[in-house]
Design an enzyme around this catalytic site. Structure first.
Site, PDB file in Angstrom:
ATOM      1  N   VAL A 128       0.910  -1.469  -0.101  1.00 48.13           N
ATOM      2  CA  VAL A 128      -0.035  -0.873   0.289  1.00 48.13           C
ATOM      3  C   VAL A 128       1.195   1.224   0.075  1.00 48.13           C
ATOM      4  O   VAL A 128       1.679   1.074   0.586  1.00 48.13           O
ATOM      5  CB  VAL A 128      -0.975  -0.073   1.181  1.00 48.13           C
ATOM      6  N   PHE A 129       0.597   1.633  -0.786  1.00 47.27           N
ATOM      7  CA  PHE A 129       1.369   3.415  -0.632  1.00 47.27           C
ATOM      8  C   PHE A 129       0.739   4.505  -0.229  1.00 47.27           C
ATOM      9  O   PHE A 129      -0.338   4.817  -0.603  1.00 47.27           O
ATOM     10  CB  PHE A 129       1.759   3.339  -2.177  1.00 47.27           C
ATOM     11  N   GLY A 130       1.632   4.893   0.343  1.00 54.73           N
ATOM     12  CA  GLY A 130       0.707   6.369   1.247  1.00 54.73           C
ATOM     13  C   GLY A 130       1.453   7.936   1.251  1.00 54.73           C
ATOM     14  O   GLY A 130       2.659   7.377   1.198  1.00 54.73           O
ATOM     15  N   TYR A 131       0.452   8.879   0.776  1.00 55.51           N
ATOM     16  CA  TYR A 131       1.350   9.988   0.736  1.00 55.51           C
ATOM     17  C   TYR A 131       0.081  11.165   0.969  1.00 55.51           C
ATOM     18  O   TYR A 131       0.573  11.958   1.251  1.00 55.51           O
ATOM     19  CB  TYR A 131       0.717  10.404  -1.000  1.00 55.51           C
ATOM     20  N   GLY A 132      -0.166  10.801   2.614  1.00 54.62           N
ATOM     21  CA  GLY A 132      -0.639  11.708   3.214  1.00 54.62           C
ATOM     22  C   GLY A 132      -0.012  11.220   4.538  1.00 54.62           C
ATOM     23  O   GLY A 132       0.919  10.891   5.212  1.00 54.62           O
ATOM     24  N   SER A 133      -1.695  11.444   5.325  1.00 52.95           N
ATOM     25  CA  SER A 133      -1.286  10.904   6.876  1.00 52.95           C
ATOM     26  C   SER A 133      -0.893   9.103   7.241  1.00 52.95           C
ATOM     27  O   SER A 133      -0.114   8.940   7.883  1.00 52.95           O
ATOM     28  CB  SER A 133      -2.252  11.179   7.741  1.00 52.95           C
ATOM     29  N   GLU A 175      -9.731   5.228   5.120  1.00 58.38           N
ATOM     30  CA  GLU A 175      -9.979   5.636   3.924  1.00 58.38           C
ATOM     31  C   GLU A 175     -11.443   6.306   3.377  1.00 58.38           C
ATOM     32  O   GLU A 175     -11.225   6.063   1.719  1.00 58.38           O
ATOM     33  CB  GLU A 175      -8.857   5.535   2.777  1.00 58.38           C
TER      34      GLU A 175
END
Length: 216
Positions: free
Chosen positions: A5-10, A87
């Site tokens: 999984v790619f996270g770009y926020g919190s 999300e």
């Protein structure tokens, strides 16, 4: 089989689920934008927060963190169930290729899941769309919800990007504009009304070791 999984926020600083590996890197042809409404974490249905989503942009790159979950279907299922609850305002899951600073020509992982949102105000009730910098900053400066205020989210993202050594001009510019809003005289602040939601209402401060200030 493993889950990525790619996270770009919190998710960069607060994944919240059990994972086995975290890698800093980026995805291509997407850019981070603050165009998504949040009505249950750092905003309310009446006064939504602005949080990150991704916008397709040829040639752009978006830095963040990829998380790997190993250990079998049950562990992967628990992670995904948690992420889908968290999300819930993102209406799509996209598969992307993930790159690192040391290997730029070929992805080190393919089939990485990233939560995205449809950029259409008709089909996606949480999509706010772009707005002038000052308007976005005013909304972020004034919105708050059960998990805290909107500006804390932005300042934590700014710091997280600094910590992974990939600061982003867009995030810094927006954070600095929010600080300007917070520094306004009280009599001026009183005239600035929070941005009213377009989302249908449902019933129901840190200083780094490099001396950079991330909160007002």
């Amino acid at each position: 089989m493993v889950l990525w999984v790619f996270g770009y926020g919190s998710l960069i600083w607060n994944p919240g689920f059990d994972f086995d590996e975290k890698i800093i890197g980026y995805i291509k042809d997407y850019k981070r934008v603050f165009d998504l409404a949040c009505i249950d974490h750092r905003g309310t249905p009446e006064h939504p927060a602005r949080t990150c989503t991704l916008e397709q942009s040829t040639g752009a790159i978006c830095w963040g963190a990829a998380y790997c979950v190993r250990g079998g279907p049950e562990k992967e299922k628990l992670a995904m169930e948690y992420l889908e609850r968290r999300e819930c305002e993102y209406d799509s899951k996209t598969l992307v290729e993930f790159y690192t600073e040391t290997v730029t020509s070929t992805p080190i992982v393919t089939g990485v899941i990233v939560f995205t949102s449809t950029p259409d105000k008709v089909s996606n009730k949480y999509y706010l769309g772009p707005a002038p910098l000052e308007e976005m900053a005013r909304q972020i400066a004034t919105a708050s919800g059960p998990c805290g205020n909107n500006r804390e989210y932005l300042f934590k993202l700014e710091k997280a990007m600094y910590d992974i050594e990939h600061e982003e001009e867009y995030v810094i510019e927006l954070a600095n504009e929010v600080r300007k809003q917070l520094d306004l005289p009280e009599e001026v602040k009183a005239l600035l009304k929070p941005v009213v939601s377009r989302v249908p209402v449902k019933s129901q401060a840190h200083v780094s070791t490099r001396q950079r200030v991330f909160a007002s």
